[in-house]
Design an enzyme around this catalytic site. Structure first.
Site, PDB file in Angstrom:
ATOM      1  N   HIS A 114       0.811  -1.216   0.000  1.00 54.22           N
ATOM      2  CA  HIS A 114       0.000   0.000   0.000  1.00 54.22           C
ATOM      3  C   HIS A 114       0.845   1.267   0.000  1.00 54.22           C
ATOM      4  O   HIS A 114       0.305   2.366  -0.032  1.00 54.22           O
ATOM      5  CB  HIS A 114      -0.860  -0.008   1.263  1.00 54.22           C
ATOM      6  CG  HIS A 114      -0.015  -0.233   2.482  1.00 54.22           C
ATOM      7  ND1 HIS A 114       0.503  -1.470   2.793  1.00 54.22           N
ATOM      8  CD2 HIS A 114       0.454   0.619   3.407  1.00 54.22           C
ATOM      9  CE1 HIS A 114       1.236  -1.371   3.885  1.00 54.22           C
ATOM     10  NE2 HIS A 114       1.223  -0.106   4.280  1.00 54.22           N
ATOM     11  N   ASP A 284      -3.748  -7.521  -2.003  1.00 53.96           N
ATOM     12  CA  ASP A 284      -3.991  -8.494  -0.936  1.00 53.96           C
ATOM     13  C   ASP A 284      -4.829  -7.930   0.207  1.00 53.96           C
ATOM     14  O   ASP A 284      -5.397  -8.682   0.987  1.00 53.96           O
ATOM     15  CB  ASP A 284      -2.689  -9.134  -0.432  1.00 53.96           C
ATOM     16  CG  ASP A 284      -1.669  -8.129   0.051  1.00 53.96           C
ATOM     17  OD1 ASP A 284      -1.957  -6.915   0.016  1.00 53.96           O
ATOM     18  OD2 ASP A 284      -0.565  -8.557   0.451  1.00 53.96           O
ATOM     19  N   LYS A 379      -2.938 -13.147   1.941  1.00 52.29           N
ATOM     20  CA  LYS A 379      -4.258 -12.557   2.105  1.00 52.29           C
ATOM     21  C   LYS A 379      -4.753 -12.138   0.723  1.00 52.29           C
ATOM     22  O   LYS A 379      -3.968 -11.977  -0.202  1.00 52.29           O
ATOM     23  CB  LYS A 379      -4.230 -11.398   3.082  1.00 52.29           C
ATOM     24  CG  LYS A 379      -3.226 -10.303   2.787  1.00 52.29           C
ATOM     25  CD  LYS A 379      -3.152  -9.378   3.982  1.00 52.29           C
ATOM     26  CE  LYS A 379      -2.318  -8.146   3.710  1.00 52.29           C
ATOM     27  NZ  LYS A 379      -0.884  -8.364   3.969  1.00 52.29           N
TER      28      LYS A 379
HETATM   29  C1  G16 Z   1       2.097  -6.729   5.521  1.00 51.54           C
HETATM   30  C2  G16 Z   1       1.991  -8.136   6.046  1.00 51.54           C
HETATM   31  C3  G16 Z   1       0.837  -8.238   6.993  1.00 51.54           C
HETATM   32  C4  G16 Z   1       0.955  -7.198   8.088  1.00 51.54           C
HETATM   33  C5  G16 Z   1       1.072  -5.830   7.466  1.00 51.54           C
HETATM   34  C6  G16 Z   1       1.327  -4.743   8.480  1.00 51.54           C
HETATM   35  O1  G16 Z   1       0.998  -6.463   4.728  1.00 51.54           O
HETATM   36  O2  G16 Z   1       1.816  -9.051   4.996  1.00 51.54           O
HETATM   37  O3  G16 Z   1       0.827  -9.528   7.510  1.00 51.54           O
HETATM   38  O4  G16 Z   1      -0.147  -7.251   8.928  1.00 51.54           O
HETATM   39  O5  G16 Z   1       2.151  -5.811   6.572  1.00 51.54           O
HETATM   40  O6  G16 Z   1       2.570  -4.976   9.056  1.00 51.54           O
HETATM   41  P1  G16 Z   1       3.245  -3.907   9.983  1.00 51.54           P
HETATM   42  O7  G16 Z   1       2.268  -3.656  11.099  1.00 51.54           O
HETATM   43  O8  G16 Z   1       4.510  -4.548  10.441  1.00 51.54           O
HETATM   44  O9  G16 Z   1       3.457  -2.647   9.177  1.00 51.54           O
HETATM   45  P2  G16 Z   1       1.183  -5.778   3.312  1.00 51.54           P
HETATM   46  O10 G16 Z   1      -0.220  -5.651   2.788  1.00 51.54           O
HETATM   47  O11 G16 Z   1       1.838  -4.457   3.588  1.00 51.54           O
HETATM   48  O12 G16 Z   1       2.040  -6.704   2.545  1.00 51.54           O
END
Ligand code: G16
Length: 546
Positions: A114, A284, A379
């Site tokens: 994101h 995701d 996800k």
């Molecule tokens: C990633 C991980 C997720 C996690 C999220 C936030 O998501 O795949 O499992 O919950 O980051 O992580 P943090 O709190 O360490 O920033 P994504 O969608 O960014 O790949």
């Protein structure tokens, strides 16, 4: 075409975070930076000679250049075949599916999720193993160790190949197959959900909006929601993927997906639709909304679990549920009622992989707008949207009614996350340490009108392989099940992000209609007091509240 061995020197900052290596594009563009990391991956994953690698990304700036480099390195390192998404594009769940379907050795997914995209923004890369899921910590630790002593990498001297046409090309001894990025994934969705029922729902006056936020989900959502399920053209907003994601921040939450939120809360000229959803940069994450109604990701997991038998792919029953530790315990109550086991893992989808492979869980979810199941090992944003549509088609009720009825039955877990982004790293560490220093004095005290029962640093022992992951979040636990949790994000690229998670359980149905921030107000004050968060971070309010 000959493979050359290029001498290089280690970079010190290539430690993968929660989900791979994420850095500014300019960092990745340094000579040898990407090459070092990719070689470190190849040096750490075992014998893949002649095997298949899956390759694709969310289409952000630098995606195409990175793919050309990785293809030449894969060829020089001995892969037999690479499956690459057309245009270099694969959503993260689609990549996971292709790895599994084609029994690939693993995959490289290029995404910073994101995080914003563009020459001055972020890029990322992560390795997924043969089960389709993110590499577990043992593998990412080995990759990081290798980045610290790497001395050379291998790359084929060859011209770039075309990524735009489906077909095969030979690169040295390796075959490159450019595959349709959407088709396999769309087939998988058709096998899980009742598309006829959803088609009938959409044909019967039910209205929806989907915001692809100019990111990778655009082509997937257009093909599935509009072309197949018959949603009117224009249902998918911002459906054309752009290298800079339209200058936006494709994080599907109430702050960054404000365009969709305005539509769903009737703040535009069009009447608010019955259902709204958004996905993130790499497809995701998901956010789900009803007409003027926000569904928290924690509630979404619980409601999907409680209604799983609406979807054909889950009618045989589900094995169990897993949620990340900071995710609310709403799903635990559903699991208990259904006689299922519920697992609490550290943040990071990689921790669900073993549980799914061992058949212990079917559904997983995270408060960070992630929901998914064992159909892949990531996800899956569109999957969650289709699951909701399937539930709505069967229950023939509104999103708000389905959620409030769920609360009536199970109680409401009021929940919120406050993010303080771009904080000085040392100050962020001090915030957590300030709470840790009170681990022995807080239990037995009353905070926010509740009794503190325990404090700890969350630690997880994987029930499948026994590996232990420590320091996964500072928890203040209350006797009534309420929780205050502090964690540092593992996905940011500048400074530190402090995440403050707040949860309070309310069984009394007469108290279910409060705004979450109001319901949690005393907890928020208490959290700030015990951590000195705002004083230490120099911030008087969170950057983002979800
Ligand atoms: C990633 C991980 C997720 C996690 C999220 C936030 O998501 O795949 O499992 O919950 O980051 O992580 P943090 O709190 O360490 O920033 P994504 O969608 O960014 O790949």
């Amino acid at each position: 075409m000959s493979a050359s061995v290029v001498a290089t020197r280690p970079f010190e900052d290539q430690k993968p975070g929660t989900s791979g290596l994420r850095k500014k594009v300019k960092v990745f563009q340094q000579a040898n930076y990407l090459e070092n990391f990719v070689q470190a991956v190849f040096d750490s994953i075992g014998d893949f000679a002649g095997q298949t690698l899956v390759l694709g990304g969310d289409g952000r700036f630098y995606n195409r250049q990175a793919i050309q480099i990785i293809l030449k390195m894969a060829a020089a390192n001995g892969f037999g075949r690479v499956l690459v998404g057309q245009g270099g594009i694969l959503s993260t769940p689609a990549a996971s599916h292709i790895i599994r379907k084609h029994k690939a050795f693993g995959g490289l997914i290029l995404s910073a999720s994101h995080n914003p995209a563009g020459p001055d923004e972020d890029f990322g890369i992560k390795y997924n193993i043969g089960n389709g899921g993110p590499a577990p910590e043992g593998v990412t630790d080995a990759i990081f160790a290798r980045t610290k002593d790497i001395g050379e990498y291998r790359i084929l001297a060859a011209d770039d190949i075309s990524l735009d046409d489906i077909g095969e090309t030979q690169l040295g001894d390796m075959r490159v197959e450019v595959v349709d990025a959407v088709a396999d994934y769309a087939d998988l969705m058709r096998s899980l959900f009742d598309f006829d029922a959803i088609r009938a729902l959409l044909a019967g006056g039910f209205t929806m909006a989907f915001d692809a936020m100019h990111a990778v989900t655009g082509p997937y959502a257009t093909a599935i929601l509009e072309d197949d399920l018959g949603a009117p053209k224009g249902t998918v907003m911002n459906g054309v993927s752009k290298e800079d994601f339209g200058g936006g921040h494709p994080d599907p939450n109430l702050t960054y997906a404000h365009e969709l939120v305005d539509v769903m809360y009737g703040k535009t000229s069009r009447p608010a639709p019955d259902f709204g959803a958004a996905s993130d940069g790499d497809g995701d994450r998901n956010m789900v909304l009803g007409n003027g109604f926000f569904v928290t990701p924690s509630d979404s997991l619980a409601i999907i679990a409680a209604n799983a038998d609406c979807a054909p792919g889950y009618q045989g029953g589900i094995a169990g549920i897993a949620r990340s530790m900071p995710t609310s315990a709403a799903a635990d109550r559903v699991a208990e009622a259904m006689g299922l086991e519920c697992f609490e893992t550290p943040t990071g989808w990689k921790f669900f992989g073993n549980l799914m492979d061992a058949g212990k869980v079917t559904l997983c979810g995270e408060e960070s707008f992630g929901t998914g199941s064992s159909h892949v090992r990531e996800k899956d944003g569109l999957w969650a949207v289709l699951f909701w549509l399937n539930i709505l088609a069967v229950r023939k009720d509104s999103v708000a009614n389905i959620v409030t009825e769920h609360w009536r039955k199970f109680g409401r877990n009021y929940y919120s996350r406050h993010d303080y982004e771009g904080v000085d790293s040392a100050a962020a560490g001090q915030v957590l340490q300030t709470v840790r220093d009170q681990f022995t004095t807080l239990p037995g005290q009353r905070l926010a009108g509740r009794l503190v029962s325990a404090c700890d640093d969350f630690s997880y022992a994987d029930p499948v392989d026994g590996s232990v992951s420590s320091n996964q979040g500072v928890r203040v636990l209350f006797e009534d099940g309420s929780r205050i949790i502090f964690r540092l994000s593992g996905t940011g690229t500048s400074g530190a992000t402090i995440r403050l998670y707040l949860e309070s359980y309310e069984a009394d149905v007469c108290k279910h209609d409060m705004d979450a921030q109001d319901a949690l107000a005393e907890m928020i004050t208490a959290a700030n007091e015990i951590s000195k968060l705002q004083a230490l971070s120099g911030r008087d309010r969170p950057t983002v509240i979800t």
